[in-house]
Scaffold this active site. Structure first.
Site, short mmCIF file in Angstrom:
data_model
loop_
_atom_site.label_atom_id
_atom_site.label_comp_id
_atom_site.label_asym_id
_atom_site.label_seq_id
_atom_site.Cartn_x
_atom_site.Cartn_y
_atom_site.Cartn_z
N VAL A 192 30.53 54.73 10.88
CA VAL A 192 30.92 55.08 9.51
C VAL A 192 31.64 53.91 8.86
O VAL A 192 32.41 53.20 9.52
CB VAL A 192 31.82 56.34 9.52
CG1 VAL A 192 32.27 56.70 8.11
CG2 VAL A 192 31.11 57.51 10.17
N LEU B 149 38.07 56.30 11.73
CA LEU B 149 36.71 56.57 11.29
C LEU B 149 35.79 56.34 12.47
O LEU B 149 36.02 55.42 13.25
CB LEU B 149 36.29 55.64 10.13
CG LEU B 149 36.89 55.87 8.75
CD1 LEU B 149 36.28 54.86 7.77
CD2 LEU B 149 36.65 57.28 8.25
N ASP B 150 34.77 57.14 12.59
CA ASP B 150 33.79 56.93 13.65
C ASP B 150 33.18 55.53 13.53
O ASP B 150 33.04 54.99 12.42
CB ASP B 150 32.67 57.97 13.57
CG ASP B 150 33.17 59.38 13.79
OD1 ASP B 150 34.24 59.55 14.42
OD2 ASP B 150 32.50 60.32 13.31
N ARG B 151 32.79 54.98 14.65
CA ARG B 151 32.26 53.61 14.67
C ARG B 151 31.12 53.38 13.68
O ARG B 151 31.11 52.37 12.98
CB ARG B 151 31.84 53.25 16.09
CG ARG B 151 31.40 51.80 16.22
CD ARG B 151 31.30 51.36 17.67
NE ARG B 151 31.24 49.90 17.73
CZ ARG B 151 31.56 49.19 18.81
NH1 ARG B 151 31.98 49.79 19.91
NH2 ARG B 151 31.48 47.88 18.79
N ARG C 14 29.58 65.24 9.54
CA ARG C 14 28.29 65.07 10.20
C ARG C 14 27.77 66.41 10.72
O ARG C 14 26.60 66.75 10.56
CB ARG C 14 28.44 64.07 11.35
CG ARG C 14 28.93 62.71 10.91
CD ARG C 14 29.39 61.83 12.06
NE ARG C 14 28.30 61.48 12.96
CZ ARG C 14 28.46 60.70 14.03
NH1 ARG C 14 29.66 60.22 14.33
NH2 ARG C 14 27.44 60.42 14.80
#
Length: 229
Positions: A61, A57-59, A160
Site C-alpha cells: 500500500v 501501512l501494509d507493504r 482490502r
C-alpha cells in the site's frame, strides 16, 4: 522518500508501495530507519534520533504515514488513533463497480495470523471484531472504478477484506481475490489524506499524498473527487 509535512513534533511521509514501515523478517531497510537518517542529516543531530511509529501501512500500500518526533507527540498521537481522533481517507481502485455508489459497510472480521489474512462475515462470529467503513464512488474509466474510503475502525487488512467481501477486490490484491497482480507488486490502495488536531500546537493538520504516477492511477485526475455519477 517524500516528506509531506514536518515540524518539531511530527513528520508525515508519502510511503511508496513496497516499502515496509518497520523492520520485519525480510531484513529490508524500513521506512522508519530512512526517516531517522533524514532527520539526523538535515538537523545534524548527534547520537540516536528518536522516532515513534504511530501506525502502519501494509507493504503493498502507498500513501501517508505519520511518525512522532518526540515522546510527548507519540503518547498523544497513540491516544488519538485509539480514540478515532485522527481521520484517514484512502483511495482504492477496483475492477468491479460496487453495488451502491455510496454506502457504509459493517462486517465482523476474523484474523488468521498463519495466513496473514482477514475474513469478513455479515454476522458476529467467535473471536471476530466489528469493522466499519464508508465508501463513495468518485471516478470511473472504461475498466476501473475509484473509491474514496473512510475508516471508522482500524482492523487488520480492513479495507482490502471488506471491499473483497462485497465483490470488489482491490486491483492487484491477489490475497483478496484480484485476478492479476500489479507488475510492481503493489495493490491499488493509497492512503490519500489525513486530518487531525496537532497534539502539541492544537492547530488543525491536513496532509494529502500525491497519487502514484503509474497506471491505472494516472487515468484519474487529482480532482476526481468532484466526480458526479
Amino acid at each position: 522518500m517524500e516528506v509531506v509535512y514536518e515540524d518539531n513534533h511530527i513528520i508525515i511521509i508519502n510511503k511508496a508501495s513496497g516499502e515496509i514501515v518497520q523492520g520485519d523478517k525480510s531484513g529490508d531497510t524500513p521506512l522508519a530507519d530512512l526517516v531517522k537518517d533524514y532527520i539526523k542529516r538535515k538537523y545534524n543531530k548527534p547520537g540516536n534520533v528518536f522516532l515513534g511509529v504511530v501506525h502502519r501501512l501494509d507493504r503493498p500500500v502507498s500513501g501517508l504515514v505519520v511518525f512522532a518526533r518526540t515522546s510527548k507527540a507519540l503518547t498523544r498521537l497513540n491516544d488519538m488513533f485509539r480514540n478515532g481522533d485522527i481521520h484517514k481517507t484512502y483511495w482504492a481502485i477496483t475492477r468491479n463497480r460496487p453495488p451502491e455508489e455510496e454506502a457504509t459497510l459493517t462486517h465482523w472480521i476474523t484474523r488468521n495470523t498463519q495466513q496473514n489474512k482477514s475474513y469478513a462475515a455479515d454476522r458476529e462470529r467467535p473471536n471476530s471484531k466489528k469493522a466499519t467503513l464508508r465508501y463513495r464512488l468518485i471516478g470511473c474509466t472504461d475498466n476501473y472504478h475509484l473509491l474514496e474510503v473512510q475508516l471508522m475502525t482500524g482492523r487488520h487488512h480492513q479495507i482490502r477484506c471488506q471491499l473483497a467481501h462485497i465483490g470488489c477486490p482491490i486491483k492487484g490484491d491477489l490475497k483478496y481475490g484480484a485476478q492479476r497482480s500489479n507488475p510492481d507488486g503493489s495493490i491499488c490502495l493509497h492512503a490519500r489524506r489525513v486530518e487531525f488536531v496537532h497534539p502539541v500546537t492544537k492547530q488543525t493538520i491536513v496532509a494529502e499524498a500525491p497519487l502514484p504516477t503509474l497506471p491505472p492511477w494516472n487515468a484519474f485526475s487529482p480532482n476526481t473527487n468532484d466526480y458526479d455519477s
